[in-house]
Design an enzyme around this catalytic site. Sequence first.
Site, PDB file in Angstrom:
ATOM      1  N   GLY A   1     -37.162   9.566 -15.361  1.00  0.00           N
ATOM      2  CA  GLY A   1     -36.990   9.945 -16.772  1.00  0.00           C
ATOM      3  C   GLY A   1     -36.990   8.699 -17.647  1.00  0.00           C
ATOM      4  O   GLY A   1     -37.722   8.608 -18.637  1.00  0.00           O
ATOM      5  N   HIS A   2     -36.151   7.695 -17.267  1.00  0.00           N
ATOM      6  CA  HIS A   2     -36.137   6.442 -18.023  1.00  0.00           C
ATOM      7  C   HIS A   2     -37.525   5.802 -18.024  1.00  0.00           C
ATOM      8  O   HIS A   2     -37.985   5.282 -19.038  1.00  0.00           O
ATOM      9  CB  HIS A   2     -35.199   5.413 -17.373  1.00  0.00           C
ATOM     10  CG  HIS A   2     -33.755   5.814 -17.348  1.00  0.00           C
ATOM     11  ND1 HIS A   2     -33.086   6.096 -16.182  1.00  0.00           N
ATOM     12  CD2 HIS A   2     -32.852   5.937 -18.342  1.00  0.00           C
ATOM     13  CE1 HIS A   2     -31.829   6.380 -16.466  1.00  0.00           C
ATOM     14  NE2 HIS A   2     -31.656   6.294 -17.772  1.00  0.00           N
TER      15      HIS A   2
ATOM     16  N   GLY B   1     -34.529  10.524 -24.272  1.00  0.00           N
ATOM     17  CA  GLY B   1     -34.954  11.703 -23.512  1.00  0.00           C
ATOM     18  C   GLY B   1     -34.395  12.973 -24.135  1.00  0.00           C
ATOM     19  O   GLY B   1     -33.291  12.979 -24.682  1.00  0.00           O
TER      20      GLY B   1
ATOM     21  N   VAL C   1     -37.809  14.787 -17.571  1.00  0.00           N
ATOM     22  CA  VAL C   1     -38.579  14.665 -16.325  1.00  0.00           C
ATOM     23  C   VAL C   1     -37.800  15.384 -15.221  1.00  0.00           C
ATOM     24  O   VAL C   1     -36.580  15.208 -15.100  1.00  0.00           O
ATOM     25  CB  VAL C   1     -38.826  13.181 -15.969  1.00  0.00           C
ATOM     26  CG1 VAL C   1     -39.542  13.055 -14.629  1.00  0.00           C
ATOM     27  CG2 VAL C   1     -39.664  12.528 -17.074  1.00  0.00           C
TER      28      VAL C   1
END
Length: 278
Positions: free
Chosen positions: A33-34, A144, A173
């Site tokens: 995700g990051h 996010g 994600v």
Amino acid sequence: MQVLTTIAETRTARAALQGSVGLVPTMGFLHDGHLSLVRAARAENDHVFVSIFVNPTQFGPNEDFATYPRNTDRDLALLRDLGVDYVFMPGLDEMYPAAFEAAVDVGSVAMPLEGAFRPGHFRGVATVVLKLLNIILPDRAYFGRKDAQQLAVIRKMVRDLDLPVDIVAMPTVREPDGFAMSSRNTYLTPEQRKAATILYQALTLALEMWTRGTRDAEAFRSRLRELIEDEELANVDYVSVADPDTLRELERIQGPALVSMAVRIGRTRLIDNVTLGE
Ligand code: PAF
């Protein structure tokens, strides 16, 4: 890639740059995700900063600040591979010297949901994000959508305080079974990890209800809660159907609606969300 630990050297590095700057603020222990935020920042800016700082002021007294997962060597290797230019990694005293007292309170958007279950959390988030924005002066900052209320809080702060930065929101994600990536997922046992797919199942149900034409917000809240409560290991903190900007609960869904939830599995608190009707 340059690793910066003081505010002074970070300001000097920033002042020397021409062209656009993207910032990805993180607390480290990076996951895909990051990395998707970093890739977007790399694609859209001339220079990319990533900050790694486990921010104590956004943790409650009984939360996991001391045990929050950390792996700086791995984080730095990942960021180097993605072509990040600068990593800002300040110590606690650098960000919060002994005389530090200020706090940013963005008002009503920070009160319900996570704000109600984690008093002071968003004050800590807004304060540290404002400091990072002021230190690095990015043109764009990336967040996010998994932390939907955090995003709403930061957008409100940027609007209300006229901060000259574009906030870029990136999709959540997910693992192949739909489970949203989070640094805290590492706390789950294999059995709890299996049970945790209930959050994604609930979001899938919300999408199905929306597609079938359900618009009564309470019908979503009660059906999703029922589904999650059928999972023995899951304890619901909230299921919400709210306006994505104000976070006020809706009665009927007329425009976009943020369906969000917080669920405890063992001692781990998981959050997830989907926006309907975007
Ligand atoms: O989302 C996070 O990891 C944190 O809340 C943030 C934005 C880096 C502030 O500490």
